[in-house]
Design a protein around this motif. Sequence first.
Motif, short mmCIF file in Angstrom:
data_model
loop_
_atom_site.label_atom_id
_atom_site.label_comp_id
_atom_site.label_asym_id
_atom_site.label_seq_id
_atom_site.Cartn_x
_atom_site.Cartn_y
_atom_site.Cartn_z
N ALA A 907 -5.90 -14.68 15.28
CA ALA A 907 -6.72 -14.02 14.54
C ALA A 907 -6.83 -12.65 14.87
O ALA A 907 -7.18 -11.74 13.89
N THR A 908 -6.33 -11.98 16.16
CA THR A 908 -6.22 -10.87 16.23
C THR A 908 -5.36 -10.07 15.25
O THR A 908 -5.44 -9.08 14.84
N MET A 909 -3.89 -10.73 14.90
CA MET A 909 -3.03 -10.18 14.12
C MET A 909 -3.47 -10.24 12.81
O MET A 909 -3.38 -9.13 12.03
N LEU A 910 -4.36 -10.84 12.38
CA LEU A 910 -4.76 -10.97 11.11
C LEU A 910 -5.92 -9.80 10.87
O LEU A 910 -5.87 -8.93 9.80
N VAL A 911 -6.79 -9.78 11.90
CA VAL A 911 -7.64 -8.58 11.92
C VAL A 911 -6.91 -7.25 11.69
O VAL A 911 -7.38 -6.34 11.25
N SER A 912 -6.05 -7.13 12.83
CA SER A 912 -5.16 -6.04 12.85
C SER A 912 -4.59 -5.72 11.65
O SER A 912 -4.70 -4.44 10.88
N ILE A 913 -3.79 -6.52 10.94
CA ILE A 913 -3.26 -6.35 9.48
C ILE A 913 -4.15 -5.96 8.52
O ILE A 913 -4.05 -4.97 7.56
N THR A 914 -5.32 -6.57 8.54
CA THR A 914 -6.51 -6.09 7.51
C THR A 914 -6.87 -4.84 7.77
O THR A 914 -7.06 -4.14 6.77
N CYS A 915 -7.15 -4.42 8.77
CA CYS A 915 -7.69 -3.15 9.01
C CYS A 915 -6.58 -2.00 8.69
O CYS A 915 -7.05 -1.18 8.19
N TYR A 916 -5.26 -2.40 8.80
CA TYR A 916 -4.20 -1.43 8.60
C TYR A 916 -4.21 -1.23 7.10
O TYR A 916 -4.19 -0.17 6.39
N PHE A 917 -4.26 -2.44 6.45
CA PHE A 917 -4.08 -2.23 4.80
C PHE A 917 -5.34 -1.65 4.11
O PHE A 917 -5.30 -0.85 3.38
N TRP A 918 -6.54 -2.09 4.71
CA TRP A 918 -7.74 -1.43 4.44
C TRP A 918 -7.77 0.08 4.59
O TRP A 918 -8.38 0.81 3.59
N LYS A 919 -7.37 0.68 5.76
CA LYS A 919 -7.09 2.28 5.95
C LYS A 919 -6.07 2.87 4.97
O LYS A 919 -6.33 3.93 4.52
N LYS A 920 -5.16 2.00 4.86
CA LYS A 920 -4.28 2.60 3.99
C LYS A 920 -4.72 2.62 2.50
O LYS A 920 -4.37 3.56 1.44
N ASN A 921 -5.42 1.80 1.94
CA ASN A 921 -5.88 1.71 0.72
C ASN A 921 -6.81 2.81 0.56
O ASN A 921 -7.08 3.33 -0.39
N LYS A 922 -7.61 3.07 1.74
CA LYS A 922 -8.84 3.92 1.62
C LYS A 922 -8.11 5.34 1.22
O LYS A 922 -8.57 6.16 0.53
N ARG A 923 -6.95 5.58 1.88
CA ARG A 923 -6.38 7.03 1.60
C ARG A 923 -5.89 7.09 0.39
O ARG A 923 -6.21 8.17 -0.28
N LEU A 924 -5.44 5.93 -0.34
CA LEU A 924 -5.09 6.01 -1.59
C LEU A 924 -6.08 6.21 -2.61
O LEU A 924 -5.97 7.05 -3.50
N GLU A 925 -6.97 5.55 -2.41
CA GLU A 925 -8.20 5.90 -3.08
C GLU A 925 -8.80 7.21 -3.05
O GLU A 925 -9.43 7.87 -4.23
N TYR A 926 -8.73 7.83 -1.88
CA TYR A 926 -9.27 9.15 -1.97
C TYR A 926 -8.23 9.99 -2.65
O TYR A 926 -8.83 11.04 -3.19
N LYS A 927 -6.87 10.04 -2.63
CA LYS A 927 -6.30 10.93 -3.42
C LYS A 927 -6.44 10.77 -4.83
O LYS A 927 -6.35 11.63 -5.80
#
Length: 1003
Positions: A907-927
Amino acid sequence: MIMPFPRWSIAGTVFFLSLRFAFGAKGPHECTEKDYYYEYTECDSTGSRWRVAIPQRGQGSCTSLPEPVRGTECTFSCATGEFLEMSAQECTQCAAGTYSLGSGVRFDDWETLPAGFSSLATEFDDGPNGDNLSCNSSSWIPQGTYLESNRDECTVSLIYAVHLKKQGSLHFDYQYPDDNLFFQFFIQNDQCQELDQTDDKKWLQLTSQGDWATHTVNLKSGTNILYWRTGGIMMGTKVLKPVLLKNVHIEGVAYTSECFPCKPGTFSPTPGSSICQPCPRDTHSGHGASSCTPCNTSTHYATEGSSVCKARPPCSNKDYFQIHTPCDKKSKTQVMYKWVQPQICLIGVTGAETLPPSGDREPCPPCNPGFYNNDTATCSPCPSGTFSDGVKACASCPAGSEPVVGYQYKWWNVLPANMKTSCFNVGNSKCDGMNGWEVAGDHIHSGTGGSDNDYLILNLHVPGFKTPTSVTGGAGTEFGRVVFEFEMVCSGECELYFMMDVNRKSTKVLESWNGSKNRQSHTHIMNKNASVSYTWAFQRTNQVSDVRLKVNDVVRIYSITVSNSVDGVSSECRACALLSQPSGSLCVPCPPGRYIHPHTSQCTECPPNTHLTSHITQGPEACTPCGPASRSTKDHSRCYNDCMFSYSENNVSLSFDYSSLGPVGTLMNGPSFTSKGTKYYHLFNISLCGGEGRRAVCTDNVTDQSRVESLRESVELTNMVDTFICQSTIIPSSGRGFRTALSSQSISLADTFLGATVALNLDGVQARPDLFPQTNNKIPDVNFYYRSLEATSSCDAGRSVVVTLRCNPDRSTQGELTVPSQCPAGTCDGCTFHILWESSGACPHCTSNDYHQMEGACKNQLQDTLFVWKEPKRCVRGVSLPEKITLPCESMDFFIMMGLAMGVFTATMLVSITCYFWKKNKRLEYKYSKLVMSSNKECELPGADSCAMMEGEENEGEMEDEVVYSKKLSLIRKLKAIALRGNRDAFENVQLNSSQSNGLVWG
């Protein structure tokens, strides 16, 4: 030194006695001998007494009574035939026609109850319905020459008090024929304390029918209160035979001051008589006679001891009887008729009958087996060692055999030498001297007698028994047997008794029959060696009557056989065991448990678990196999169960051990009540295993305690029963006047063990499970079968018993014995007894199938395994429960914790991966948003060489304060878009046209 009598005492005594009789007197006068009589005062502490004159009652007062004088010693008494003449204080002979016992007193006249005697009946205790049954009509009844006890179940005491100046004695004659009646004699002092007496003095022994016995006891000085006490118990409809009492004689009284006149029918011819003699036949006498007066014998007669003469009646068919004459020299016999003697009837008068003519002379019957006729008129016994069938001459037994001794009487031309017959009546002497039984060729029958209530006696004496040479006496050995065949033809309740007298010390009624009986046989087995007299006593009725009404009632005995009699003769020979040497021809005894082999004539031991039939000794068939679950004793004398039983069914085996039930089980059922209301119990003693020395014993405590001597002399103890199962009748002491409970009528119900099985039938004996409550117990009931080999009048095949053992864990080890509720006496037909024994000790041995295992929880990597009994537990002893087992184990908590840890990590790994990709996508959307916004401000998109993110742009988004989007993409679409972009080149050029950008809407 003679002490003077105090004058004041003399004067006071005379004055007092004078006053007692002074009233009504005409006036004082000079006293004469007719005005007074003498008496002695009470003895003082020195043993002295005084003679004083006592005025006669009703004679008026007189003066000058004789002065008191010194009397004789208190212990003084006159001799028999004398009395103390008080005037001279000297002993004087009794006159003729009177008698005296000196210091004794005798009661032999029972026309009425003599002065001083009283009869007291005891009321019953509560009967079955709670009501008291009255005994007011029960008493001792005077019958002229004897006293008769009650015939019912009431307890009645005959009481007489006597004061003795010195030690004395008491003796009396009695008849006690019925052991259903209890007869007790005891003595009390003036404080109602019972004096010490041995049992043989307190409980009187039985007598043969018609025989009188004498009982003697010593009396102490002082007051003696004598008690004769009877009390019966009536089983069925049988009438009790009463106790008869006569000739009560007491010695030790102070003195006799007068002689007693002879009673009518007796006389004393000379002075100084101590007894009066009965008048001879055909004479009579009155009160106080010194001689008897003859009757006119032509018209009158008188029996012995008569007070009057009676007229002779005309002769009738009741006055003669039939006989067979002895064989003459021509071996001929004939039927003849004889007058009953003494002949009292008249011949030649009106209505008189004459003797019928004698019959034709017929050939005599042959001799009985073991006897021979050597051309003489009589049959003689064969010499020792020889045999004969009664027809052929006596011959010697062949080598290797021995004679079978005994008696076999089946022809009745004369009465055998070891038999005798007599007639007896307790109330008269009419049949004295008559034959009680008469021979009649092929049978012997009861005689005519003098009265219908006569006892007709036939006696056979056996001096002892001798078993065959090859049979050695051991436990259960049959020493001999008596078998007789008879029939009874009666118009009323006639009765035949078969009795046994052992060593002339004790008489026991073995069996009795009443009413008509078809021709049948009866067998009695002797298991002890003793001198025995067997008696057959026949009585037509017990009612007294001068008129003959039952003269045609008769009993016939066709044959009597006695085996192994010491003085017997031989009718055949039997093979015997020989010496082991080839040339041996001498018979030798076989050890116990051996039979004679028919081919080798050697003693051969019976096979294991077989018992030797004692009256068969030759051949293997003499050894009878024991029944199921039984084994034989060491000497093969009987079979028994060793308390073990095994049973198998459907591959399941059960083993039982009944030793914990105890050596002897006891059951007392009841109470029951007779038709008259007497309360009684039945006591059963049961020896279930009954092996060596483990036998049930029942003992009477009321009949003939002197038989204990018989035990010391190794003869049959007739009041003690030693067997597998026995029964006694117990009468409680309450309400019967007896101080202790009475045990009587002890009988053997089972002397043979047939076997033990779960089957409902064995050797003809049927178990009845329907008589007892049913159970859901899966453990089968085990039935122990027993039988008594001796037949009774109601059980031709003997009695039998079925003891049913039932496993009941709720009972104690000893358990509880019960009888069927429908049959409270234990038997429904009188022959087969049924007893249920419920006990936890009757449960089978425990096996591994009787318990199961239970596994505990795994704690600290250890797990316990426990073993417990299956409920309900229906087993005892056997295997024990195994001990607790502890084994290592892996706990379930470890795997649970590992699973939880893996789950948390995933569960911890899934949450970590989800948070990582979510943050990455946010930057992309911002640009991208920033790029779109820039394009809108200049109305066209700038030309760019590349949309790739340059170095340093990565952190630009972090410096922006806020970005507002008009439309937000879902997380799935974002992830999809990222995935698509990841598949292209990292630096893909995107051509942006202004005309295309106008069509996009961004909010």
